[in-house]
Design an enzyme around this catalytic site. Sequence first.
Site, mmCIF file in Angstrom:
data_model
loop_
_atom_site.group_PDB
_atom_site.id
_atom_site.type_symbol
_atom_site.label_atom_id
_atom_site.label_comp_id
_atom_site.label_asym_id
_atom_site.label_seq_id
_atom_site.Cartn_x
_atom_site.Cartn_y
_atom_site.Cartn_z
ATOM 1 N N ASP A 1 -4.589 1.486 4.099
ATOM 2 C CA ASP A 1 -5.231 0.432 4.882
ATOM 3 C C ASP A 1 -5.053 0.731 6.361
ATOM 4 O OD1 ASP A 1 -5.897 -0.839 2.544
ATOM 5 O OD2 ASP A 1 -4.860 -2.713 3.003
ATOM 6 N N ARG B 1 -14.049 0.949 -2.435
ATOM 7 C CA ARG B 1 -13.405 1.091 -1.133
ATOM 8 C C ARG B 1 -13.032 2.538 -0.836
ATOM 9 N NH1 ARG B 1 -9.368 -4.220 -0.711
ATOM 10 N NH2 ARG B 1 -10.953 -5.765 -1.292
ATOM 11 N N ASP C 1 0.841 -1.190 0.000
ATOM 12 C CA ASP C 1 0.000 0.000 0.000
ATOM 13 C C ASP C 1 0.883 1.249 0.000
ATOM 14 O OD1 ASP C 1 -2.335 -1.615 0.390
ATOM 15 O OD2 ASP C 1 -1.833 -1.738 2.516
ATOM 16 N N ASP D 1 -1.811 -2.485 -4.611
ATOM 17 C CA ASP D 1 -2.780 -2.903 -3.604
ATOM 18 C C ASP D 1 -3.604 -1.672 -3.236
ATOM 19 O OD1 ASP D 1 -4.189 -4.464 -1.829
ATOM 20 O OD2 ASP D 1 -2.597 -4.601 -0.354
#
Length: 419
Positions: free
Chosen positions: A246, A299, A202, A242
């Site tokens: 997160d 997301r 990430d 990715d």
Amino acid sequence: MRRAAALLLGVCLLWPAAPASAAERAPVGWASTGSGTTGGAGGTTWTVHTRAELKEALANEGAPAAPKVIRVVGDVNGHEGDDGSLLGEQDYAPGYDLGKYMSCFGEDGALWSDTRFDYCRQQRQLRQTGSNREKAQIQLTVPSNTTLVGVGAGARLLGVFLTVNTGSNIVVRNLRLEAPVDHFTSWSPDDGTQGSWNARFDALTVITGKNIWIDHCAFTDGRFPDREAPLGFHGERVQRHDGLLDIEDGSDFVTVSDSRFEDHDKAILIGSGDGRGDRDRGHLKVTFVRNLFSDIVQRAPRVRFGQVHVVNNVHRGRDPLYALGVGVESAIFSERNVFRLPRPSQAIAAYGGEHFHDTGSWVNGRPADLNAVASRLGLTDDVGWDPADVYDYRALTSPSAVERHVLRHAGTGRSYGHP
């Protein structure tokens, strides 16, 4: 380099620190609760221009958790070696070849075999070795009591896998974070109906972090958009990225404010898995306020377990799958957000959750009954909490005011004025 070290060299590499306004010193939302979030205010000041200097500053002369302000000037590239050269795929795993790796799954990507070709075992080993070496190179961990801030409008972390791992009281501000390209992304034939690529890195991952403030940043794929990735199985592009951000493993008291998330597939994931309630239940308290989500496929964010407040954000996209993902045991309180999407149904998606509440949001300039949309997905609007009972804040109350503020202030190198 630190100020003292710079003076010994006869050169001052530090930029003068401008005094922070009250708005800059204090976040809105969950990061303001508990002990609050001040970062490295009052600590040692570093100014860095390279990956090596950034790594040294994070270590802070053997006292990584002591307060410190790290000022990033220009571009810091995660692939920059100690000699200044930029490392690539073949530096991490000489002989690795994506085409050969794919061929070992067969034409349809259905099943790996070490014996399909004489090079398959070697390619499998090279992919794993290269992935570990790339991770060791590009991952930089931010310790507690740190402010990491870009200087001016041009500070960028390029291909850096920035992580917080059990750190607390951290501020990340005024930085452009370009998501790392995973040179060794892996294909999983059993993931989904036709298989899926799983990239590893990430732009920023928060693991068991507490009191984190991410402010006036920009997250993007930058120079390496998905549309330019090589072709993989079934005519689809290889997924080399990715997430952008997160937040997982019991992290808590996080605010993401006045930032931009642009041109990416799976942007933000809160909660590390449906089966991780033992770590995440009762945690993952996050506020998203006055952010721009532009051409994000999904997301923005997707939430498991957490009490998440999304307020005065702007979501706009050509044809996203969804903006807000309601996952297992999540409690999303949506408030006065602006959605510019082809269909109101793209604002919300249900992924095992049961609760979602919205107050006063708009879709394409009109009031949106997102609670009715949620109800059609089997969700109730009782999320069991109200942000106004937890912290003080003031939401903008018209779609024009929200869009005007977000488009003017969100991102790097912009005014830090808060409403």
